[in-house]
Write a protein that holds these residues in place. Structure first.
Motif, PDB file in Angstrom:
ATOM      1  N   PHE A 108       0.829  -1.212   0.000  1.00 34.87           N
ATOM      2  CA  PHE A 108       0.000   0.000   0.000  1.00 34.87           C
ATOM      3  C   PHE A 108       0.864   1.263   0.000  1.00 34.87           C
ATOM      4  CE2 PHE A 108      -2.860  -3.300   1.427  1.00 34.87           C
ATOM      5  CZ  PHE A 108      -4.024  -3.018   0.727  1.00 34.87           C
ATOM      6  N   SER A 109       2.145   1.084  -0.268  1.00 37.99           N
ATOM      7  CA  SER A 109       3.050   2.236  -0.393  1.00 37.99           C
ATOM      8  C   SER A 109       3.037   3.117   0.864  1.00 37.99           C
ATOM      9  CB  SER A 109       2.636   3.063  -1.626  1.00 37.99           C
ATOM     10  OG  SER A 109       3.666   3.929  -2.003  1.00 37.99           O
ATOM     11  N   MET A 110       3.004   2.468   2.030  1.00 41.00           N
ATOM     12  CA  MET A 110       2.846   3.219   3.284  1.00 41.00           C
ATOM     13  C   MET A 110       4.020   2.957   4.240  1.00 41.00           C
ATOM     14  SD  MET A 110      -1.257   2.702   3.789  1.00 41.00           S
ATOM     15  CE  MET A 110      -1.363   3.430   5.414  1.00 41.00           C
ATOM     16  N   THR A 111       5.240   2.989   3.709  1.00 33.90           N
ATOM     17  CA  THR A 111       6.408   2.673   4.546  1.00 33.90           C
ATOM     18  C   THR A 111       6.524   3.584   5.766  1.00 33.90           C
ATOM     19  OG1 THR A 111       7.679   4.011   2.994  1.00 33.90           O
ATOM     20  CG2 THR A 111       7.844   1.632   2.742  1.00 33.90           C
ATOM     21  N   GLY A 112       6.162   4.856   5.589  1.00 32.39           N
ATOM     22  CA  GLY A 112       6.326   5.812   6.689  1.00 32.39           C
ATOM     23  C   GLY A 112       5.318   5.656   7.807  1.00 32.39           C
ATOM     24  N   TYR A 113       4.261   4.904   7.570  1.00 28.64           N
ATOM     25  CA  TYR A 113       3.246   4.733   8.630  1.00 28.64           C
ATOM     26  C   TYR A 113       3.668   3.729   9.688  1.00 28.64           C
ATOM     27  CZ  TYR A 113      -0.133   7.657   6.321  1.00 28.64           C
ATOM     28  OH  TYR A 113      -0.766   8.736   5.789  1.00 28.64           O
ATOM     29  N   ARG A 114       4.552   2.814   9.302  1.00 28.70           N
ATOM     30  CA  ARG A 114       5.074   1.795  10.202  1.00 28.70           C
ATOM     31  C   ARG A 114       3.969   0.882  10.761  1.00 28.70           C
ATOM     32  NH1 ARG A 114       7.976   0.661   8.409  1.00 28.70           N
ATOM     33  NH2 ARG A 114       9.187  -0.373  10.004  1.00 28.70           N
ATOM     34  N   ILE A 115       3.239   0.241   9.872  1.00 31.11           N
ATOM     35  CA  ILE A 115       2.253  -0.742  10.334  1.00 31.11           C
ATOM     36  C   ILE A 115       2.494  -2.093   9.655  1.00 31.11           C
ATOM     37  CG2 ILE A 115      -0.202  -1.411  10.325  1.00 31.11           C
ATOM     38  CD1 ILE A 115       0.342   0.718  12.414  1.00 31.11           C
ATOM     39  N   GLY A 116       2.707  -3.113  10.484  1.00 28.68           N
ATOM     40  CA  GLY A 116       2.796  -4.493  10.023  1.00 28.68           C
ATOM     41  C   GLY A 116       1.995  -5.339  10.998  1.00 28.68           C
ATOM     42  N   TRP A 117       1.910  -6.633  10.718  1.00 25.65           N
ATOM     43  CA  TRP A 117       1.182  -7.499  11.660  1.00 25.65           C
ATOM     44  C   TRP A 117       1.618  -8.947  11.527  1.00 25.65           C
ATOM     45  CZ3 TRP A 117      -1.471  -4.916   7.654  1.00 25.65           C
ATOM     46  CH2 TRP A 117      -1.888  -5.722   6.603  1.00 25.65           C
ATOM     47  N   SER A 118       1.264  -9.709  12.543  1.00 25.50           N
ATOM     48  CA  SER A 118       1.498 -11.153  12.490  1.00 25.50           C
ATOM     49  C   SER A 118       0.170 -11.860  12.679  1.00 25.50           C
ATOM     50  CB  SER A 118       2.480 -11.581  13.587  1.00 25.50           C
ATOM     51  OG  SER A 118       2.011 -11.118  14.845  1.00 25.50           O
ATOM     52  N   VAL A 119       0.063 -13.026  12.057  1.00 26.11           N
ATOM     53  CA  VAL A 119      -1.066 -13.928  12.281  1.00 26.11           C
ATOM     54  C   VAL A 119      -0.448 -15.255  12.713  1.00 26.11           C
ATOM     55  CG1 VAL A 119      -2.944 -15.201  11.176  1.00 26.11           C
ATOM     56  CG2 VAL A 119      -2.568 -12.792  10.584  1.00 26.11           C
ATOM     57  N   ALA A 120      -0.837 -15.732  13.880  1.00 24.35           N
ATOM     58  CA  ALA A 120      -0.220 -16.957  14.419  1.00 24.35           C
ATOM     59  C   ALA A 120      -1.160 -17.587  15.442  1.00 24.35           C
ATOM     60  CB  ALA A 120       1.115 -16.616  15.087  1.00 24.35           C
ATOM     61  N   ASN A 121      -0.751 -18.744  15.967  1.00 21.48           N
ATOM     62  CA  ASN A 121      -1.586 -19.384  16.995  1.00 21.48           C
ATOM     63  C   ASN A 121      -1.716 -18.464  18.209  1.00 21.48           C
ATOM     64  OD1 ASN A 121       0.301 -20.117  19.228  1.00 21.48           O
ATOM     65  ND2 ASN A 121       1.304 -21.315  17.624  1.00 21.48           N
ATOM     66  N   GLU A 122      -2.759 -18.702  18.978  1.00 19.38           N
ATOM     67  CA  GLU A 122      -3.096 -17.765  20.057  1.00 19.38           C
ATOM     68  C   GLU A 122      -2.012 -17.705  21.143  1.00 19.38           C
ATOM     69  OE1 GLU A 122      -7.177 -18.002  21.357  1.00 19.38           O
ATOM     70  OE2 GLU A 122      -6.645 -17.211  23.328  1.00 19.38           O
ATOM     71  N   ALA A 123      -1.474 -18.866  21.503  1.00 20.61           N
ATOM     72  CA  ALA A 123      -0.482 -18.875  22.591  1.00 20.61           C
ATOM     73  C   ALA A 123       0.739 -18.046  22.212  1.00 20.61           C
ATOM     74  CB  ALA A 123      -0.078 -20.311  22.912  1.00 20.61           C
ATOM     75  N   LEU A 124       1.214 -18.254  20.994  1.00 17.73           N
ATOM     76  CA  LEU A 124       2.377 -17.493  20.533  1.00 17.73           C
ATOM     77  C   LEU A 124       2.013 -16.006  20.414  1.00 17.73           C
ATOM     78  CD1 LEU A 124       5.208 -17.105  19.341  1.00 17.73           C
ATOM     79  CD2 LEU A 124       4.305 -17.808  17.118  1.00 17.73           C
ATOM     80  N   THR A 125       0.872 -15.737  19.807  1.00 14.06           N
ATOM     81  CA  THR A 125       0.484 -14.329  19.615  1.00 14.06           C
ATOM     82  C   THR A 125       0.415 -13.612  20.964  1.00 14.06           C
ATOM     83  OG1 THR A 125      -0.773 -14.908  17.644  1.00 14.06           O
ATOM     84  CG2 THR A 125      -1.277 -12.781  18.652  1.00 14.06           C
ATOM     85  N   GLN A 126      -0.149 -14.262  21.968  1.00 10.62           N
ATOM     86  CA  GLN A 126      -0.291 -13.578  23.262  1.00 10.62           C
ATOM     87  C   GLN A 126       1.071 -13.384  23.943  1.00 10.62           C
ATOM     88  OE1 GLN A 126      -3.097 -11.950  23.928  1.00 10.62           O
ATOM     89  NE2 GLN A 126      -3.639 -12.791  21.929  1.00 10.62           N
ATOM     90  N   ALA A 127       2.018 -14.287  23.686  1.00 10.68           N
ATOM     91  CA  ALA A 127       3.382 -14.058  24.194  1.00 10.68           C
ATOM     92  C   ALA A 127       3.985 -12.843  23.501  1.00 10.68           C
ATOM     93  CB  ALA A 127       4.245 -15.301  23.945  1.00 10.68           C
ATOM     94  N   MET A 128       3.750 -12.743  22.212  1.00 10.09           N
ATOM     95  CA  MET A 128       4.277 -11.610  21.437  1.00 10.09           C
ATOM     96  C   MET A 128       3.627 -10.291  21.880  1.00 10.09           C
ATOM     97  SD  MET A 128       4.405 -13.596  17.743  1.00 10.09           S
ATOM     98  CE  MET A 128       4.631 -12.186  16.696  1.00 10.09           C
ATOM     99  N   VAL A 129       2.348 -10.369  22.232  1.00  4.74           N
ATOM    100  CA  VAL A 129       1.642  -9.163  22.725  1.00  4.74           C
ATOM    101  C   VAL A 129       2.328  -8.664  23.997  1.00  4.74           C
ATOM    102  CG1 VAL A 129      -0.529  -8.295  23.710  1.00  4.74           C
ATOM    103  CG2 VAL A 129      -0.595  -9.769  21.690  1.00  4.74           C
TER     104      VAL A 129
END
Ligand code: PMP
Ligand code: GLU
Length: 386
Positions: free
Chosen positions: A240-261
């Motif tokens: 989306f040509s939005m490098t300066g906004y600094r938004i990325g994301w991960s999609v993963a299993n819940e246990a891992l995602t909550q550790a990352m949170v």
């Protein structure tokens, strides 16, 4: 200076450093051609502007939940379902300040000191240092002679009892190559079998040409997301040509995602509320923007390939996606840092040395800039080398 051993040993980001050099030379009025960049030149989608504008107008720009706003997570869930056939719940998604932070959150959450993280060369410049930042050991798998994609069997041969993850970036920065379906399927099987995470860095996965599609790892598992070892990283920077906004994301299993949170909560609280609003606006706008961007990049890829083919001794695997090409210049000069430095000094053309991506003899030449710059940049290189 009492700096930690980690801080002292950490290498600089070659791509960011070269961006700075290019911008400084431009500011000095030098006619520099920047073929080292990593961002599209297009304006951001209208929806991004409107949504962040609305929030700004409200006068309330506050912390959001650590894992991201409900509005953006809803868009990410719909995007993931549409493009991967998997519908993540809100607790499977973590929005971060760029895909870079998403990868960092992941590494810190899976690696203990000394654990190994495998990735094939050529790799994105930041992988080795990010693994080191998480106190892990980077393990690089080289492709076979004359090739740009490592074989699944060679990757598998590097797995040990300390391996926690394999990182795969497809289409690939810097080579522009798409990893074949067979390789992705094989990696999914071995990762599931051995309990190793497979992180798919999908940041360029919509920027693929010639009607190709980058295979999604989720297509090769029968496991529900919460039992899965597949992690998908994506974001709005490139597509989306939005490098300066600094938004990325991960999609993963819940246990891992909550550790990352938890990691993110302690490091940066949450991504910028304005940027999240903009990203939700971009995703809601749909595929039109991405399609036009991709078509424009495909044309520029063709220009880059045509220009490079006029260099007598360059070998090139035609890029299948991204906005990078990774020609082999070793017939001119084997030391890529030396060659890149010489081209900057003598031709004012910025390129990124292949050695930064783990493969000597190559240079990374981007085609995300203007066609005029591609033609002029390669012409200057030709005048010096041929
Ligand atoms: N992965 C790859 C392969 C990249 O090229 C980049 C470039 N920035 C990133 C991740 C990080 O993207 P972001 O700008 O969203 O942090
Ligand atoms: N990913 C881009 C590149 O490889 C942008 C710079 C960076 O974040 O490293 O050039």
């Amino acid at each position: 200076m009492n700096l930690s051993r980690l801080a002292q040993s950490l290498g600089q980001s070659a791509t960011l450093k070269l961006n700075e050099i290019a911008n400084n030379l431009k500011a000095e009025g030098k006619p520099v051609v920047h073929l080292g960049g990593g961002e599209p030149e297009e304006k951001i989608p209208r929806g991004a502007l409107e949504e962040s504008g609305k929030l700004l107008d409200s006068g309330f720009v506050r912390y959001t939940p650590t894992s991201g706003t409900a509005a953006l997570k809803k868009e990410i869930a719909a995007y993931t379902e549409k493009h991967y056939g998997v519908k993540p719940g809100p607790r499977n998604i973590l929005v971060s300040s760029g895909a870079k932070q998403a990868i960092y959150n992941f590494l810190v959450s899976v690696a203990d000191p000394g654990d190994e993280v495998i990735f094939p060369a050529p790799y994105w410049v930041s992988y080795p240092e990010m693994v080191r930042l998480a106190y892990g050991n980077p393990v690089v798998v080289k492709p076979r002679e004359g090739e740009l994609l490592a074989k699944a069997a060679d990757i598998e041969a590097h797995i040990t009892s300390r391996t926690r993850a394999i990182l795969l970036n497809s289409p690939n920065n810097p080579s522009g190559q798409v990893y074949p379906e067979d390789l992705v399927r094989h990696l999914v099987e071995i990762c599931e079998d051995r309990g190793v995470y497979l992180l798919m860095d999908d940041i360029y996965n919509r920027l693929v040409f010639d009607g190709l599609k980058a295979p999604s790892a989720f297509a090769f598992t029968k496991k529900p997301l919460n039992d899965s070892h597949i992690v998908s990283i994506n974001g709005v920077s490139k597509t989306f040509s939005m490098t300066g906004y600094r938004i990325g994301w991960s999609v993963a299993n819940e246990a891992l995602t909550q550790a990352m949170v938890k990691v993110q909560a302690q490091v940066s609280s949450c991504p910028s509320a304005l940027s999240q609003a903009a990203a939700a606006g971009a995703l809601a706008e749909g595929d039109g923007f991405v399609g036009a961007l991709r078509d424009g990049l495909e044309k520029k890829r063709d220009v880059m390939v045509a220009e490079l083919s006029r260099l007598k001794k360059v070998k090139l695997h035609k890029p299948q996606g991204t906005f990078y090409s990774f020609p082999d210049f070793s017939a001119y000069e084997k030391d890529s840092a030396k060659l890149s430095g010489m081209l900057l000094e003598k031709a004012l053309v910025v390129t990124v040395p292949g050695v930064e991506f783990g493969l000597e003899g190559h240079l990374r030449l981007s085609y995300c800039g203007s066609e005029k710059d591609i033609v002029e940049g390669v012409k200057r290189i030709r005048e010096i080398l041929d």
